[in-house]
Design a protein around this motif. Structure first.
Motif, PDB file in Angstrom:
ATOM      1  N   VAL A   1       0.858  -1.169   0.000  1.00 30.87           N
ATOM      2  CA  VAL A   1       0.000   0.000   0.000  1.00 30.87           C
ATOM      3  C   VAL A   1       0.901   1.229   0.000  1.00 30.87           C
ATOM      4  N   GLU A   2       0.457   2.243  -0.672  1.00 33.47           N
ATOM      5  CA  GLU A   2       1.230   3.478  -0.780  1.00 33.47           C
ATOM      6  C   GLU A   2       1.761   3.910   0.588  1.00 33.47           C
ATOM      7  N   LYS A   3       2.980   4.415   0.587  1.00 33.65           N
ATOM      8  CA  LYS A   3       3.703   4.930   1.750  1.00 33.65           C
ATOM      9  C   LYS A   3       4.410   3.831   2.541  1.00 33.65           C
TER      10      LYS A   3
ATOM     11  N   VAL B   1       2.086  -1.006  -6.264  1.00 29.68           N
ATOM     12  CA  VAL B   1       1.816  -0.115  -5.148  1.00 29.68           C
ATOM     13  C   VAL B   1       0.380   0.364  -5.278  1.00 29.68           C
ATOM     14  N   ASN B   2      -0.421  -0.002  -4.310  1.00 32.27           N
ATOM     15  CA  ASN B   2      -1.849   0.339  -4.335  1.00 32.27           C
ATOM     16  C   ASN B   2      -2.114   1.624  -3.558  1.00 32.27           C
ATOM     17  N   PRO B   3      -3.026   2.433  -4.068  1.00 30.42           N
ATOM     18  CA  PRO B   3      -3.324   3.697  -3.377  1.00 30.42           C
ATOM     19  C   PRO B   3      -4.070   3.456  -2.072  1.00 30.42           C
TER      20      PRO B   3
ATOM     21  N   SER C   1       6.731   4.194  -0.512  1.00 28.12           N
ATOM     22  CA  SER C   1       6.407   3.865  -1.904  1.00 28.12           C
ATOM     23  C   SER C   1       5.239   4.702  -2.426  1.00 28.12           C
ATOM     24  N   GLN C   2       5.274   4.894  -3.740  1.00 31.19           N
ATOM     25  CA  GLN C   2       4.216   5.647  -4.420  1.00 31.19           C
ATOM     26  C   GLN C   2       3.669   4.799  -5.565  1.00 31.19           C
ATOM     27  N   VAL C   3       2.474   5.150  -6.001  1.00 34.31           N
ATOM     28  CA  VAL C   3       1.847   4.399  -7.094  1.00 34.31           C
ATOM     29  C   VAL C   3       2.745   4.373  -8.330  1.00 34.31           C
TER      30      VAL C   3
ATOM     31  N   ASP D   1       5.757   4.000  -8.488  1.00 33.32           N
ATOM     32  CA  ASP D   1       6.821   3.011  -8.358  1.00 33.32           C
ATOM     33  C   ASP D   1       6.403   1.643  -8.894  1.00 33.32           C
ATOM     34  N   SER D   2       5.154   1.480  -9.205  1.00 36.20           N
ATOM     35  CA  SER D   2       4.669   0.204  -9.736  1.00 36.20           C
ATOM     36  C   SER D   2       5.379  -0.102 -11.042  1.00 36.20           C
TER      37      SER D   2
END
Lengths: 115, 115
Positions: free
Chosen positions: A14-16, A113-115, A82-84, A86-87
């Protein structure tokens, strides 16, 4: 013969969250070079880092950091917060000095990376 | 600089047909290579060249031919296409500095389907 193993086929966070991508390599050479590449959904290959076997200093570039440990033949990659965006699929690669510029890639790790 | 260019971006072939994938670079790199990317297998080296007139086989050379008449161009020929050659093909170039091989610059890829 050179070999690169990326045991994590897929990782979902999950994001962050912080996430670490593992890379283990095999080589008989004392001089070699390690690389990380990113392949976003658009398909191109983007160079992230190059490290030679004599430089075991960890490296930090923004949210990215790399941990190189010769004792365990590992070159792990950590994304902090992490940020979206980065997927992507991330590839670790090895170049032995005796093989010229021949790169051996790992199988890649798909990071979502999911929001 | 255009970097590494590849044509075509997409191609559909029938079994038994032949074709040439084009690759060119404008960075005066001596080293060029061709990889194929298949799901779950990372990138595998097909053929490479360390300079004009010099080519060698990589990990998966069967069914492919290369030549390097100039520093800039490195075409990949499929002699008689087979469904097993369905893949995404990447061309790359790099140079060898005094401190070893530098990162490879990749083209955008060619998605080939053989029916």
């Amino acid at each position: 013969a050179q070999k690169v193993t990326q045991a994590q086929t897929e990782i979902s966070v999950v994001e962050k969250e912080d996430v670490t991508l593992d890379c283990v390599y095999e080589t008989r050479d004392t001089t070699y070079y390690l690389f990380w590449y990113k392949q976003p959904p658009s398909g191109e290959l983007v160079f992230l880092i190059r490290r030679n076997s004599f430089d075991e200093q960890n490296e930090i570039s923004g949210r990215y950091s790399w941990n190189f440990q010769k004792s365990t033949s590992s070159f792990n990659f950590t994304i902090t917060a992490s940020q979206v965006v980065d997927s992507a699929v991330y590839f670790c690669a090895l170049n032995e000095e005796t093989s010229g510029s021949r790169l051996t890639f790992g199988e890649g790790t798909q990071l979502t990376v999911n929001p | 600089n255009a970097g590494v260019t590849q044509t075509p971006k997409f191609q559909v072939l029938k079994t038994g047909q032949s074709m040439t994938l084009q690759c060119a670079q404008d960075m005066n790199h001596e080293y060029m290579s061709w990889y194929r990317q298949d799901p779950g297998m990372g990138l595998r080296l097909i053929h490479y060249s360390v300079g004009a007139g010099i080519t060698d086989q990589g990990e998966v050379p069967n069914g492919y031919n290369v030549s390097r008449s100039t520093t800039e161009d490195f075409p990949l020929r499929l002699l008689s296409a087979a469904p097993s050659q369905t893949s995404v093909y990447f061309c790359a170039s790099s140079y060898q500095g005094t401190s070893g091989p530098y990162e490879q610059y990749f083209g955008p890829g060619t998605r080939l389907t053989v029916t």
